[in-house]
Each structure stands twice: as structure tokens, then as C-alpha cells.
Design an enzyme around this catalytic site. Sequence first.
Site, PDB file in Angstrom:
ATOM      1  CB  CYS A   2      49.313  55.294  42.172  1.00 11.46           C
ATOM      2  SG  CYS A   2      50.890  54.147  41.058  1.00 11.46           S
ATOM      3  NE  ARG A  27      43.035  54.486  40.678  1.00  9.89           N
ATOM      4  CZ  ARG A  27      42.935  54.787  39.445  1.00  9.89           C
ATOM      5  NH1 ARG A  27      41.638  54.901  39.753  1.00  9.89           N
ATOM      6  NH2 ARG A  27      44.154  55.912  38.869  1.00  9.89           N
ATOM      7  CD1 TRP A  75      48.821  47.273  41.866  1.00 13.73           C
ATOM      8  CD2 TRP A  75      49.910  47.822  39.933  1.00 13.73           C
ATOM      9  NE1 TRP A  75      48.590  46.392  41.405  1.00 13.73           N
ATOM     10  CE2 TRP A  75      48.970  46.970  39.909  1.00 13.73           C
ATOM     11  CE3 TRP A  75      50.147  48.625  39.035  1.00 13.73           C
ATOM     12  CZ2 TRP A  75      49.422  45.942  39.170  1.00 13.73           C
ATOM     13  CZ3 TRP A  75      51.167  47.445  37.739  1.00 13.73           C
ATOM     14  CH2 TRP A  75      49.835  46.361  38.512  1.00 13.73           C
ATOM     15  CG  ASN A 101      47.530  56.970  38.752  1.00 16.70           C
ATOM     16  OD1 ASN A 101      48.376  55.731  38.625  1.00 16.70           O
ATOM     17  ND2 ASN A 101      46.378  57.298  38.124  1.00 16.70           N
ATOM     18  N   GLY A 102      51.286  57.427  37.553  1.00 14.86           N
ATOM     19  CA  GLY A 102      51.895  57.129  36.236  1.00 14.86           C
ATOM     20  C   GLY A 102      52.727  56.628  35.841  1.00 14.86           C
ATOM     21  CD  GLU A 482      35.097  38.588  31.499  1.00 13.38           C
ATOM     22  OE1 GLU A 482      35.265  39.379  30.830  1.00 13.38           O
ATOM     23  OE2 GLU A 482      34.157  39.085  32.897  1.00 13.38           O
ATOM     24  CE  LYS A 486      35.508  39.008  36.152  1.00 11.68           C
ATOM     25  NZ  LYS A 486      35.367  39.836  34.933  1.00 11.68           N
ATOM     26  CD  GLU A 489      39.512  39.547  36.410  1.00 15.31           C
ATOM     27  OE1 GLU A 489      38.944  39.584  36.297  1.00 15.31           O
ATOM     28  OE2 GLU A 489      39.889  40.519  36.611  1.00 15.31           O
ATOM     29  CG  HIS A 505      42.238  20.776  17.141  1.00  9.96           C
ATOM     30  ND1 HIS A 505      42.869  20.105  15.722  1.00  9.96           N
ATOM     31  CD2 HIS A 505      41.479  20.883  17.371  1.00  9.96           C
ATOM     32  CE1 HIS A 505      41.819  19.594  15.370  1.00  9.96           C
ATOM     33  NE2 HIS A 505      40.751  20.700  16.207  1.00  9.96           N
ATOM     34  CE  LYS A 605      36.839  48.102  38.479  1.00 17.59           C
ATOM     35  NZ  LYS A 605      36.073  47.171  38.146  1.00 17.59           N
TER      36      LYS A 605
HETATM   37  C1  AGP Z   1      37.896  42.543  34.483  1.00 23.38           C
HETATM   38  O1  AGP Z   1      37.619  41.943  35.914  1.00 23.38           O
HETATM   39  C2  AGP Z   1      39.282  42.838  34.815  1.00 23.38           C
HETATM   40  N1  AGP Z   1      39.955  43.849  35.700  1.00 23.38           N
HETATM   41  C3  AGP Z   1      39.950  43.923  33.782  1.00 23.38           C
HETATM   42  O2  AGP Z   1      40.347  43.321  32.669  1.00 23.38           O
HETATM   43  C4  AGP Z   1      39.564  45.007  32.429  1.00 23.38           C
HETATM   44  O3  AGP Z   1      38.420  44.593  32.178  1.00 23.38           O
HETATM   45  C5  AGP Z   1      40.473  45.743  31.810  1.00 23.38           C
HETATM   46  O4  AGP Z   1      41.657  46.181  32.504  1.00 23.38           O
HETATM   47  C6  AGP Z   1      39.743  46.669  31.259  1.00 23.38           C
HETATM   48  O5  AGP Z   1      39.099  47.799  31.666  1.00 23.38           O
HETATM   49  P1  AGP Z   1      38.092  49.109  31.399  1.00 23.38           P
HETATM   50  O6  AGP Z   1      37.354  48.705  30.962  1.00 23.38           O
HETATM   51  O7  AGP Z   1      38.093  50.012  33.004  1.00 23.38           O
HETATM   52  O8  AGP Z   1      39.032  49.399  30.284  1.00 23.38           O
END
Ligand code: AGP
Length: 610
Positions: A2, A27, A75, A101-102, A482, A486, A489, A505, A605
Site C-alpha cells: 500500500c 508499489r 494492495w 499500510n501494514g 535472477e 525476471k 515476474e 536428476h 515493489k
Molecule cells: C525483484 O524483481 C522483486 N521485485 C523482489 O524479488 C525484490 O527483489 C524483493 O522483494 C526484495 O526487495 P528489496 O530489495 O526492496 O528488499
Amino acid sequence: MCGIVGYTGFEAAAPRLLDGLEKLAYRGYDSAGIALHERGGLVTARAVGKLGELIGLTRGGSIYRGTCGIGHTRWATHGAPAARNAHPHLSQDGGVAVVHNGIIENYRILKAELEAEGAVFSSETDSEVIPFLIAKYLKQTGEPEEAIRRATARLVGAYALGILFSEYPGRIYAVRYQSPLVAAHCEGCSLIASDVPALLEYTRQVIYPAEGEVVCLTPDAMTVTNADGKAVRHLPHTVEWDSAAARKDGYSSFMEKEIREVPRAMEQTIRSLTDGEGRCTDLGGGIDPARLRETEELCFLGCGSAYHVGVAAQYCAEKLLGIPVRTEPASEFRYRRVPLAKNCLAVAVSQSGETADTLAAVRESRRRGIYVLGVVNVVGSAIARETDAVLYTRAGPEIAVATTKAYCAQLCAVYLLIAAILRAKGNEEEARRLERAVAALPECAAAVVGRAEKIMTLASSLSGARDAFFIGRGADYAACMEGSLKLKEITYSHAEAYAAGELKHGTISLIEEGVPVVAVLTQPHILAKTLSGAEEVRARGARVIAIAGEGVALPEDFADRDVISVPVPDPDVSPAVSTVAMQLLALGVCRARALDPDQPRNLAKSVTVE
Ligand code: AGP
């Protein structure tokens, strides 16, 4: 997660709140709303979906005259995305409006208690209990700050709150615990937000209230009181980012802009952590070399991509330092009893500096007497404040949900940390070799970015694929983790990273005609092994896309169109370059499928709740 904004000043608040919410849209959210002091009371407008819905509903805010208000992008956690669950929430008498937010973990207990006293709730959220509680304590105390203190003392969980009282026009109150909040006072207005991009149009001087402090904002002033009600003075932090950094600048997406900014993010990070000769002895003053000398174990902590940074660093550190190195997802670490040496250096990696699990892992490590170093992009964020020392990455604001430039900048920072430990332990030669390799990274990344169109065209030919596999060994495997994240995501494809040797395996049973397998090939000492893994899947019909270090000899029958050459200054740091190619591959597939890379479904985010 949020987003919260608040504005009190002399101009109409609604358009400013909507603008602030746009700046926080990265976010992640599924509904939005605003509340204003208007015609002697509080009014709210809430809508499901993209911000355009709320903008339409309020005609861009033009139907309101009020100069004080709060806004929220939600969110969903408790209760579906629906107008009734969107924030702001009002107390039953309409006298208190709250954005949150939380997560309030004990909301069921509080709700039952309030219902027994006659409260009738209109949402399924955990948040709605907050205005009800504040209103209850306002009745008892007649004093807004005391009501906020009493109400928040009852909450278990995480929160950043923006609060309006109908009886106090022109005032916003704010308070936080574990969730992020920034506040600012500037010429003619005062503001709150979850993150600085929402404030940059107004000011670069901000404060980060401590947990439990209550901030009161009016157009003319901002005051802060602690848990005892005593005034607290905060010296403003100067934010280095400017508002241009948070704009798309003609690119089709923030993600594309941010991939193109990778070389600059790396360069700025390296410059801030090294001296004029490229040496990272004290990492720009970030850490005492004596502390580094004593390090007998390293433990990298992070979530998602930040965890992958740790995995890449682990391959480099264990090879060069010869000390035990481990990498733990922060979400697991916090609930485990991982045995760590007394002189372990824990390294918490986080772009936002506010990831709840990483913050909890930092707290847990420090509680156990472990020295914790933060590698953080957002200045003044919770992890930056709570670690023993901080290495700031200088990637600038990262708006796209999927991290790109921050990940690459984090890699530069952790490689330089390893070089600084090598030097502190007397291995000058290896330290210099590593520093030189890191210094070459921005140029190598720029060369990959220069091939962006070619890579994205290749990617478009993969757009029909439902599954994809990423294989590599050693540091290449770390990069694959990584790369596959990507793709998942932003394209919603099923993608898996596999240590190339593990393929046979089990996973090889999933290989069928045409399935794309991205093979990362930058490690000369194990190249032949990864190549044989690639051959095995090709023999079973897979389409192999090779991301190969320049000069790597591939079998002659590898289709040229499926080879992406990347310049690698040293195999130990290659993930910082090979991953850029995979970021572009994912973006290319996303583009070919006409998806929005900046705000992928279900993703936030900053993950500020567990
Ligand atoms: C990466 O593309 C993601 N959005 C996610 O994995 C992110 O790296 C993770 O939530 C950690 O976020 P931070 O680096 O803000 O702690």
C-alpha cells in the site's frame, strides 16, 4: 505494498493527492481512495482498479475544494479488492479517517471487542478497526495525539498511518511501526508519504519519523512527539534524487528506462564506494577496515533478487576469501537458528530498505550480537537505520516493480565489499584484481544495453513459450536465478533456474520440443560441463539460447540468432553483465505479449508485510 500520501496546505488537496498516488503506483495496488476535510466534515472517494478510476470518479479531484487530505493505494491482504475495502476508512461517527499500510495481526480480537461495544463495520479489512479505536479514545481523552497513542498501543502488527479528525481541519496526523513513512514541511504545505518519489515535486528535505512518534502536520508547521508526548526534533535528510529521476522520459516503461540506466547505476555506486584510484579500502567510509579484517564468516541476507545478489556474492567470496560464506532468504533466516560464528559479518541486501523479512533478519542477527552491514538503495530507510553500517547503492529511484539497475548496483557493492575484506586481510593483489574487474562492469553492461533491440527481437520469438529453463554452473547459476525470476515476474511464464549439473536428476523430464532453455556460459573452468547439459536438452528438442562470454567457443551448429555474446571482465563478477541480457530477454517477451512490465499482477515493489 500500500501507498500513503497526505497534503495540507493552501491549494486544493485532491489533485495533489492523486498526483502523489500516481508516484507511488509502482508499489503495486488494486484500489485507491482519498479523504479530505470538506464542508466542515470528512469526505471520502474510493474506487477499485487503476488510479484512472478514482481520477474519473473525482474528476481529477476538481469536485473538491478542501486543502487538507490523505490518500491511499491498496494492495489487498484482508478482504477482496472492492470499494468497501479500499482506504481511507472512517470511524462509525465519521469523525476519524485513516489510511493504513501494514497488517494488524490482532484485528479480529479488536473487532470483536469493538462490536461488543456497538460498533458496526463496513469492510472485511484489518485496517478498519484503527479509526474506530482512535475515535473511541478520542472520546475518552479529548486529545488527538493521546487518542492515537492509546489506539496504536493496542495494535499488534505493522502500520504506517495517515489520520484526519473532522474536529481538527487542516491537520494531518501520522505514526508508524515497522512500515515506512516520510514526512516533510516546505513553503506553504506539509506532506506525508510512504516513499520519497511522492514528495520530490515539493521538496528534497524530508524526515523519517521513528517508530511510535506521532507527527502533526499543518500548512505552517510539522511537529513530532514521542511516546511520552514530549517534543522531538528531527534534522531533515536531504534526498539526492530529483523528480526527473522518477519520470519515464520517453521510454515505453520504467523497466526499460531502468535497464538502460544500469551502467550509470553501477558507475555511481562504484564511485561512491572507492577512492580516486578505484580502491575500496573503507568502502567510502561505510565500514572500518579493522572490522573487515576480523571477519571469519559471511552471511548474506535478502529476499527475491536481493537474495540472488547474495548467492552471486557467495560464489565469489568463498572462492577468493576462503572463509565460510552462506546466503539465506531473510524470510527463512528469521525463523531458523542458523549457527553463525562470533565474528560473522551479516550483509543485509535490500533495494527499498523496508522489506519486512529482511528487516526482521537484521533485528534477529543484531539481537544475537552479529555485526550487520546493510547494502541499501533508499537513504534513511529502516534497514539503513537499523544496521551497524551501510553501503549505499547509488542506483537512483527504481520505479518498476521488477528490479534491474538496483540488482546490478548491489552486485557491484558486494563485490567491492569482498575486495575490501581481501585487502583488510592482506591480500592486496586479489583485492586489486577484483576492483579492476568491478571497474570494468559499467562498460560491459553498456555493451549489453547497446544490443537491447537485438535481444528483445530474439525474445519476441519466445513469446509463445509457456515454460522456460535457465541453466548454468557456479556464478552462472546465480545469474540464472535472477534471469528466471525476471521472466516469471513480468511475463507470467513458468520459468525455472537449474544448476546445469542437476538437470538430469529430474527436471530434464520436462524438456520437450521447442521449450526454451537459456544457457549461461561465462565460467571457463566449467564451460564444457554446462555445454554438455545444453547439448542434452537440445537433443531432446529444446531451443537453447546461449548467453555466452565473448570468445567462448560454441558448437558450430548453434544457431547464431540464439547466441547473445556478453563481454565479461572476469568470471567472478559475470552475473552483473549476463543478468542484463536476461533482463532484456524478459522485457522483450513482455513487450511481445503486450503486458505491462512496470506493474505486474499481484506484485508489490516493497514487501513491507510478512
Ligand atoms: C525483484 O524483481 C522483486 N521485485 C523482489 O524479488 C525484490 O527483489 C524483493 O522483494 C526484495 O526487495 P528489496 O530489495 O526492496 O528488499
